[in-house]
Design a protein around this motif. Structure first.
Motif, PDB file in Angstrom:
ATOM      1  N   LEU A 189      34.445  14.696  19.243  1.00 52.86           N
ATOM      2  CA  LEU A 189      33.322  15.568  19.570  1.00 52.86           C
ATOM      3  C   LEU A 189      32.252  14.772  20.298  1.00 52.86           C
ATOM      4  O   LEU A 189      32.046  13.591  20.031  1.00 52.86           O
ATOM      5  CB  LEU A 189      32.718  16.154  18.294  1.00 52.86           C
ATOM      6  CG  LEU A 189      33.626  17.013  17.403  1.00 52.86           C
ATOM      7  CD1 LEU A 189      32.896  17.346  16.106  1.00 52.86           C
ATOM      8  CD2 LEU A 189      34.037  18.285  18.131  1.00 52.86           C
ATOM      9  N   SER A 190      31.554  15.429  21.211  1.00 48.86           N
ATOM     10  CA  SER A 190      30.384  14.813  21.823  1.00 48.86           C
ATOM     11  C   SER A 190      29.102  15.334  21.191  1.00 48.86           C
ATOM     12  O   SER A 190      28.021  14.791  21.416  1.00 48.86           O
ATOM     13  CB  SER A 190      30.362  15.092  23.334  1.00 48.86           C
ATOM     14  OG  SER A 190      30.249  16.488  23.584  1.00 48.86           O
ATOM     15  N   SER A 191      29.245  16.408  20.395  1.00 49.39           N
ATOM     16  CA  SER A 191      28.082  17.047  19.805  1.00 49.39           C
ATOM     17  C   SER A 191      28.566  18.004  18.725  1.00 49.39           C
ATOM     18  O   SER A 191      29.747  18.372  18.679  1.00 49.39           O
ATOM     19  CB  SER A 191      27.291  17.806  20.883  1.00 49.39           C
ATOM     20  OG  SER A 191      26.372  18.714  20.320  1.00 49.39           O
ATOM     21  N   SER A 192      27.665  18.430  17.887  1.00 44.91           N
ATOM     22  CA  SER A 192      27.995  19.474  16.908  1.00 44.91           C
ATOM     23  C   SER A 192      27.983  20.856  17.543  1.00 44.91           C
ATOM     24  O   SER A 192      28.377  21.831  16.905  1.00 44.91           O
ATOM     25  CB  SER A 192      26.998  19.434  15.739  1.00 44.91           C
ATOM     26  OG  SER A 192      25.673  19.656  16.223  1.00 44.91           O
ATOM     27  N   ASP A 193      27.553  20.928  18.797  1.00 49.68           N
ATOM     28  CA  ASP A 193      27.549  22.190  19.529  1.00 49.68           C
ATOM     29  C   ASP A 193      28.979  22.501  19.976  1.00 49.68           C
ATOM     30  O   ASP A 193      29.590  21.728  20.723  1.00 49.68           O
ATOM     31  CB  ASP A 193      26.639  22.074  20.746  1.00 49.68           C
ATOM     32  CG  ASP A 193      26.479  23.393  21.519  1.00 49.68           C
ATOM     33  OD1 ASP A 193      27.299  24.304  21.297  1.00 49.68           O
ATOM     34  OD2 ASP A 193      25.554  23.485  22.337  1.00 49.68           O
ATOM     35  N   PRO A 194      29.574  23.625  19.548  1.00 50.81           N
ATOM     36  CA  PRO A 194      30.961  23.931  19.931  1.00 50.81           C
ATOM     37  C   PRO A 194      31.153  24.165  21.418  1.00 50.81           C
ATOM     38  O   PRO A 194      32.285  24.183  21.894  1.00 50.81           O
ATOM     39  CB  PRO A 194      31.270  25.205  19.134  1.00 50.81           C
ATOM     40  CG  PRO A 194      29.936  25.823  18.864  1.00 50.81           C
ATOM     41  CD  PRO A 194      28.991  24.674  18.689  1.00 50.81           C
ATOM     42  N   ARG A 195      30.060  24.325  22.168  1.00 51.87           N
ATOM     43  CA  ARG A 195      30.164  24.511  23.611  1.00 51.87           C
ATOM     44  C   ARG A 195      30.190  23.196  24.371  1.00 51.87           C
ATOM     45  O   ARG A 195      30.470  23.162  25.571  1.00 51.87           O
ATOM     46  CB  ARG A 195      28.999  25.366  24.108  1.00 51.87           C
ATOM     47  CG  ARG A 195      29.003  26.784  23.583  1.00 51.87           C
ATOM     48  CD  ARG A 195      27.675  27.471  23.747  1.00 51.87           C
ATOM     49  NE  ARG A 195      26.641  26.845  22.911  1.00 51.87           N
ATOM     50  CZ  ARG A 195      25.427  27.342  22.710  1.00 51.87           C
ATOM     51  NH1 ARG A 195      25.086  28.471  23.291  1.00 51.87           N
ATOM     52  NH2 ARG A 195      24.562  26.709  21.943  1.00 51.87           N
ATOM     53  N   ALA A 196      29.885  22.106  23.681  1.00 51.38           N
ATOM     54  CA  ALA A 196      29.817  20.809  24.346  1.00 51.38           C
ATOM     55  C   ALA A 196      31.217  20.300  24.681  1.00 51.38           C
ATOM     56  O   ALA A 196      32.182  20.572  23.963  1.00 51.38           O
ATOM     57  CB  ALA A 196      29.103  19.806  23.441  1.00 51.38           C
ATOM     58  N   PRO A 197      31.362  19.569  25.788  1.00 52.34           N
ATOM     59  CA  PRO A 197      32.690  19.036  26.142  1.00 52.34           C
ATOM     60  C   PRO A 197      33.148  17.987  25.143  1.00 52.34           C
ATOM     61  O   PRO A 197      32.335  17.318  24.491  1.00 52.34           O
ATOM     62  CB  PRO A 197      32.457  18.417  27.525  1.00 52.34           C
ATOM     63  CG  PRO A 197      30.994  18.111  27.565  1.00 52.34           C
ATOM     64  CD  PRO A 197      30.323  19.184  26.767  1.00 52.34           C
ATOM     65  N   LEU A 198      34.447  17.864  25.024  1.00 52.83           N
ATOM     66  CA  LEU A 198      35.022  16.850  24.153  1.00 52.83           C
ATOM     67  C   LEU A 198      35.040  15.496  24.859  1.00 52.83           C
ATOM     68  O   LEU A 198      35.023  15.414  26.090  1.00 52.83           O
ATOM     69  CB  LEU A 198      36.444  17.241  23.766  1.00 52.83           C
ATOM     70  CG  LEU A 198      36.582  18.511  22.917  1.00 52.83           C
ATOM     71  CD1 LEU A 198      38.049  18.928  22.825  1.00 52.83           C
ATOM     72  CD2 LEU A 198      36.006  18.305  21.528  1.00 52.83           C
TER      73      LEU A 198
END
Length: 544
Positions: A403-412
Motif C-alpha cells: 500500500l502507498s496509503s490507507s486510502d483505497p484509491r491510492a496507487p499500489l
C-alpha cells in the motif's frame, strides 16, 4: 454504450442490507464466481467492481504503474489481454498436490477447465468442453509468413509440432498453435461476455446485483469475544453491504484485504491501519513471467507494421474482418508458442540433449514469435519487424506489492524485483541462444531475417547485459495471496486449500494471486478455473 443494451446495473442506494454472497472484484475470476453463485435463485449475490462495465468501443481502463497493466472493468484483464487460452501441463498442478495442496492436482482441476469451456475447433473426447459458456478457437492458418517459417525451424532443431497445446498428454517441449477466447462471430469472449452477458444479468436481476464504479474501501471484520474473526461484509464509498450469518465473502487481490487490517503488521501500522490479523505473506511473493526480446528486420509485407504504413493493406484487412471475421484485425498478433527446458539445450542453444527430455516434466522457457517488435524500445517505422520474445516461465525472483496509503484509491507500490535471484539468468541465456539458432534455421531455409536487436555476442557477460537492457513484463502477476501453509518455507501463505484467508472466517480469495507459484503458462484460463473451483467449494460448504 450500445443504445438499446439496457444492462441491469444496481445503484448503491438500491442494494439489499444483506446478501448471501458478496464478490468484491468483477475481474476474470469474479465474473465466474458471480455466475455460479447466483445460478440458484434462492442465493442473493452482490458483485462489486471498481471499474465500469465498459461495453463500448472505448477500451476499459488500464492501470499503468511502471508499465504494469491490468484491466479495470467487468471481466478484468480478460477485456484487454491477448485472449490466449492455455491451461498448463498436468505436472504443474500435480506439483502442488505433491506439496500438500489437497484438491489441486491435475485430475482435480481438469473438470473445471472443461466445465466452462466451449471449444469451437478441437473436440478431443474428455479433453475439451463443448457445452460451457466460454468460447475458444484457433485462427486457422497462420496469418504471418514468419510463423510458418518458425515452425519449420523448430522442427529442424528437434522441437516437434504439437497439434493441441492444451492436451494433457503433449510433451513438455515443442511448438504449437495458440488458441484464443474468440467466439463464433470473431468477437472477444471475455469472462464478462461469457459469464455475465446481458441476457443472464436480466434473468437474474432479482438475486444478482452487479454494481460497477463502486469502490470497496475495506472488508468489515468482526472480532468475537472468543477471539475469532469473521468477515461480515464490505464498506463501500457511501454505504455498507453485509453477508448473512452463513454467507461468504470472496475478494480479488490484496488491496482490500490489506486496508481491512489483514497483512504484514508493521506495514499496516506505517499507514495507520489497525491490525486485525498479522499475515506477513499478503502482498509478498509476487511472481511474473519476465521476457527478453530479440528483433529482426523482415519484408514490410510480412509485418504487422504494414497496417500503419500501407493504407491499402489496412483497408483490405478491414474488409476481411467486417465481411468474413478474419484477417489481421481479428486481434492476436501472437499465434505460436515454442517451449523447452533449458537443461535440454547444449552450450549453443540447440536441443541436442533430448535423451534428458523425459526427465524434465515442465518447460522453463517459452519463445513467442511475433510479426512486430515485442519490446518497449523505440522502433523504426520504415522496416518490417519480426521478433522472438523469450519468457522465463518459472522465475526464482520474487517481488512485493504494498500500500502507498490507507486510502483505497491510492496507487499500489509494486516492486517486481526482476532478476533479483541470479539463478534466473541461466535459463534466459539458454533461451536467447535458442532464439538465435531458430534465426539461423529460418535463414538457411531462405527467409530473410536481418539482424537488428541482438546481444553483442553469446558470452555470458554480453547475454546478461542484454537481458538487463531489453526486457519487459508479460503481465502474468501472481502469488501475492498464495495458497500455502502460513509458515511455508517458500514464502508463507495467505489462504488454505479451500482458498479461505487464514484466521478470518467467511473470507476467501479467488484469482491468480492464490497460485503457490506462477504457472508456466498464460494465466487467463487458470484464473477462470480457480473461479469455478472456488464457487464449487463455497456452494459445497453451504450444503454441509
Amino acid at each position: 454504450m450500445w443504445p438499446f443494451d439496457c444492462y441491469p446495473e444496481a445503484k448503491l442506494d438500491d442494494l439489499f442490507e444483506q446478501y448471501d454472497y458478496i464478490v468484491a472484484g468483477g475481474g476474470t475470476a469474479g465474473c465466474v464466481l458471480a455466475n455460479r453463485l447466483s445460478a440458484d435463485t434462492s442465493n442473493t449475490v452482490l458483485l462489486i467492481e471498481r471499474g465500469p462495465r465498459a461495453d463500448s468501443w472505448a477500451a476499459p481502463e488500464l492501470g499503468r504503474p511502471l508499465l504494469l497493466f491490468s484491466g479495470g472493468a467487468l471481466g478484468g484483464t480478460s477485456r484487454i489481454n491477448q485472449m490466449l487460452y492455455s491451461r498448463g501441463l498436468p505436472a504443474e498442478y500435480n506439483s502442488w498436490a505433491e506439496d500438500g495442496r489437497e484438491g489441486w492436482g491435475w485430475k482435480d482441476m481438469e473438470p473445471y477447465f472443461i466445465k466452462s469451456e466451449r471449444a469451437l475447433d478441437l473436440k478431443g473426447e474428455g479433453i475439451h468442453g463443448t457445452d460451457g459458456e466460454w468460447r475458444n478457437r484457433s485462427l486457422g492458418d497462420f496469418q504471418f509468413k514468419g510463423f510458418n517459417e518458425a515452425v519449420a525451424a523448430s522442427e529442424a532443431v528437434g522441437l516437434p509440432y504439437i497439434p493441441d497445446i492444451n492436451s494433457p498428454t503433449h510433451p513438455p517441449f515443442g511448438c504449437g498453435r495458440l488458441y484464443f477466447t474468440i467466439d463464433e462471430k470473431s468477437k472477444r469472449s471475455s469472462s464478462y461476455h461469457a459469464f455475465l452477458p446481458t441476457s443472464l444479468a436480466r434473468a437474474r436481476r432479482k438475486n444478482l446485483h452487479i454494481c460497477t464504479n463502486a469502490l470497496v474501501e475495506k472488508v468489515d471484520v468482526e472480532r468475537l469475544p472468543d477471539g475469532r474473526c469473521i468477515a461480515r461484509g464490505v464498506t463501500l464509498l457511501r454505504r455498507e453491504a453485509r453477508t448473512r450469518r452463513r454467507g461468504s465473502m470472496s475478494a480479488q487481490r490484496e488491496r482490500s484485504i490489506s486496508i481491512s487490517g489483514i497483512g504484514p503488521s508493521e506495514h499496516l501500522k506505517e499507514h495507520g491501519i489497525a491490525v486485525v490479523k498479522d499475515l506477513p505473506a499478503v502482498g509478498s511473493n509476487l511472481e511474473d513471467h519476465f521476457g527478453v526480446s530479440v528483433g529482426f528486420f523482415i519484408p514490410m509485407k510480412d509485418s504487422l507494421l504494414s497496417l500503419r504504413t500501407q493504407p491499402l493493406r489496412f483497408l483490405i484487412e478491414l474488409i476481411k474482418y467486417i465481411i468474413w471475421g478474419s484477417g489481421w484485425l481479428l486481434g492476436p498478433v501472437l499465434q505460436l508458442a515454442i517451449f523447452a527446458n533449458s537443461r535440454m539445450l547444449d552450450a549453443t542453444g540447440k536441443p541436442t540433449r533430448l535423451e534428458n527430455a523425459s526427465e524434465e516434466k515442465l518447460p522453463d522457457i517459452e519463445i513467442m514469435p511475433m510479426a512486430y517488435a515485442s519490446h518497449d524500445e523505440p522502433t523504426p517505422m520504415d522496416r518490417g519487424m519480426f521478433s522472438f520474445l523469450n519468457v522465463l516461465l518459472h522465475p526464482k525472483s520474487k517481488g512485493t506489492l504494498r500500500l502507498s496509503s490507507s486510502d483505497p484509491r491510492a496507487p499500489l507500490v509494486i516492486d517486481p524485483r526482476y532478476l533479483s535471484n541470479p539463478d534466473d539468468y541461466v535459463p534466459l541465456r539458454a533461451s536467447l541462444k535458442l532464439s538465435l539458432r531458430l534465426r539461423d534455421e529460418m535463414r538457411a531455409r531462405g527467409y530473410g531475417l536481418e539482424d537488428w536487436l541482438q546481444p553483442q555476442s553469446e558470452s555470458d557477460t554480453d547475454l546478461d547485459d542484454y537481458i538487463r537492457r531489453y526486457n519487459r513484463t508479460t503481465y502474468h502477476y501472481s502469488s501475492t495471496c498464495r495458497m500455502a501453509p502460513k509458515d511455508d518455507l517458500g514464502g508463507g501463505g495467505v489462504v488454505d486449500d479451500e482458498l479461505r484467508v487464514y484466521d478470518i472466517e467467511n473470507l476467501r480469495v479467488a484469482d491468480t494471486s492464490i497460485l503457490p507459484r506462477v504457472l508456466g503458462t498464460h494465466l487467463q484460463a487458470p484464473a477462470v478455473a480457480i473461479g469455478e473451483k472456488c464457487a464449487d467449494m463455497i456452494l459445497s460448504s453451504k450444503r454441509q
